[in-house]
Scaffold this motif. Sequence first.
Motif, PDB file in Angstrom:
ATOM      1  N   GLY A 120       0.797  -1.226   0.000  1.00  0.00           N
ATOM      2  CA  GLY A 120       0.000   0.000   0.000  1.00  0.00           C
ATOM      3  C   GLY A 120       0.824   1.268   0.000  1.00  0.00           C
ATOM      4  N   HIS A 121       2.121   1.142  -0.282  1.00  0.00           N
ATOM      5  CA  HIS A 121       2.994   2.320  -0.224  1.00  0.00           C
ATOM      6  C   HIS A 121       2.502   3.428  -1.145  1.00  0.00           C
ATOM      7  N   GLN A 122       2.414   4.617  -0.602  1.00  0.00           N
ATOM      8  CA  GLN A 122       2.088   5.811  -1.368  1.00  0.00           C
ATOM      9  C   GLN A 122       3.320   6.704  -1.343  1.00  0.00           C
ATOM     10  N   PRO A 123       3.896   7.020  -2.503  1.00  0.00           N
ATOM     11  CA  PRO A 123       5.107   7.836  -2.499  1.00  0.00           C
ATOM     12  C   PRO A 123       4.848   9.234  -1.969  1.00  0.00           C
ATOM     13  N   PRO A 124       5.867   9.825  -1.353  1.00  0.00           N
ATOM     14  CA  PRO A 124       5.718  11.203  -0.910  1.00  0.00           C
ATOM     15  C   PRO A 124       5.524  12.113  -2.117  1.00  0.00           C
ATOM     16  N   GLN A 125       4.914  13.255  -1.888  1.00  0.00           N
ATOM     17  CA  GLN A 125       4.729  14.251  -2.943  1.00  0.00           C
ATOM     18  C   GLN A 125       5.645  15.418  -2.608  1.00  0.00           C
ATOM     19  N   TRP A 126       6.664  15.599  -3.399  1.00  0.00           N
ATOM     20  CA  TRP A 126       7.692  16.585  -3.106  1.00  0.00           C
ATOM     21  C   TRP A 126       7.478  17.809  -3.974  1.00  0.00           C
ATOM     22  N   PRO A 127       7.585  19.002  -3.500  1.00  0.00           N
ATOM     23  CA  PRO A 127       7.951  19.397  -2.137  1.00  0.00           C
ATOM     24  C   PRO A 127       6.762  19.534  -1.202  1.00  0.00           C
TER      25      PRO A 127
ATOM     26  N   GLY B 100       2.555  18.193  -0.130  1.00  0.00           N
ATOM     27  CA  GLY B 100       1.660  17.054  -0.206  1.00  0.00           C
ATOM     28  C   GLY B 100       2.045  16.029   0.837  1.00  0.00           C
ATOM     29  N   ARG B 101       1.900  14.729   0.499  1.00  0.00           N
ATOM     30  CA  ARG B 101       2.306  13.689   1.449  1.00  0.00           C
ATOM     31  C   ARG B 101       3.776  13.903   1.784  1.00  0.00           C
ATOM     32  N   PRO B 102       4.127  13.983   3.063  1.00  0.00           N
ATOM     33  CA  PRO B 102       5.513  14.299   3.419  1.00  0.00           C
ATOM     34  C   PRO B 102       6.462  13.138   3.166  1.00  0.00           C
ATOM     35  N   GLN B 103       7.718  13.495   2.880  1.00  0.00           N
ATOM     36  CA  GLN B 103       8.760  12.482   2.761  1.00  0.00           C
ATOM     37  C   GLN B 103       9.103  11.989   4.157  1.00  0.00           C
ATOM     38  N   GLN B 104       9.511  10.744   4.246  1.00  0.00           N
ATOM     39  CA  GLN B 104       9.911  10.190   5.526  1.00  0.00           C
ATOM     40  C   GLN B 104      11.432  10.229   5.679  1.00  0.00           C
ATOM     41  N   ILE B 105      12.133  10.216   4.566  1.00  0.00           N
ATOM     42  CA  ILE B 105      13.589  10.161   4.577  1.00  0.00           C
ATOM     43  C   ILE B 105      14.079  10.575   3.199  1.00  0.00           C
TER      44      ILE B 105
END
Length: 117
Positions: free
Chosen positions: A54-61, A63-68
Amino acid sequence: MKITAQTVVFDAADIEAESSFWAKMLGGRVSAREDWHTVVVDGAAPIAVQLAPGHQPPQWPEGRPQQIHLDIDVEDIAAAHTEVVELGAEVLQMATGEQRFNVYADPAGHPFCLCWE
């Protein structure tokens, strides 16, 4: 506490694509189990990829935050840029002004930077 190992682990819905990308980029090989791949470089395991359907990629910069994210220093940014794009990285932001880094996303959408002096 005595730490005996440390591993950066990326979640990915497609662990084949993710681990293959990092193995090619780092010059290593993939040691694969069904839901866990370890990228081995010169006998060390710098990263691993864990199956996360179910992984949803982060949205940069935004949106969904990056984890690392990883900062990777390179000698030749032009050659490194070409190589990571050919391996499947997506360009998120090219350096502007005095910046000394470009931002990319790996196949699972995790941001990383190629940095130079």
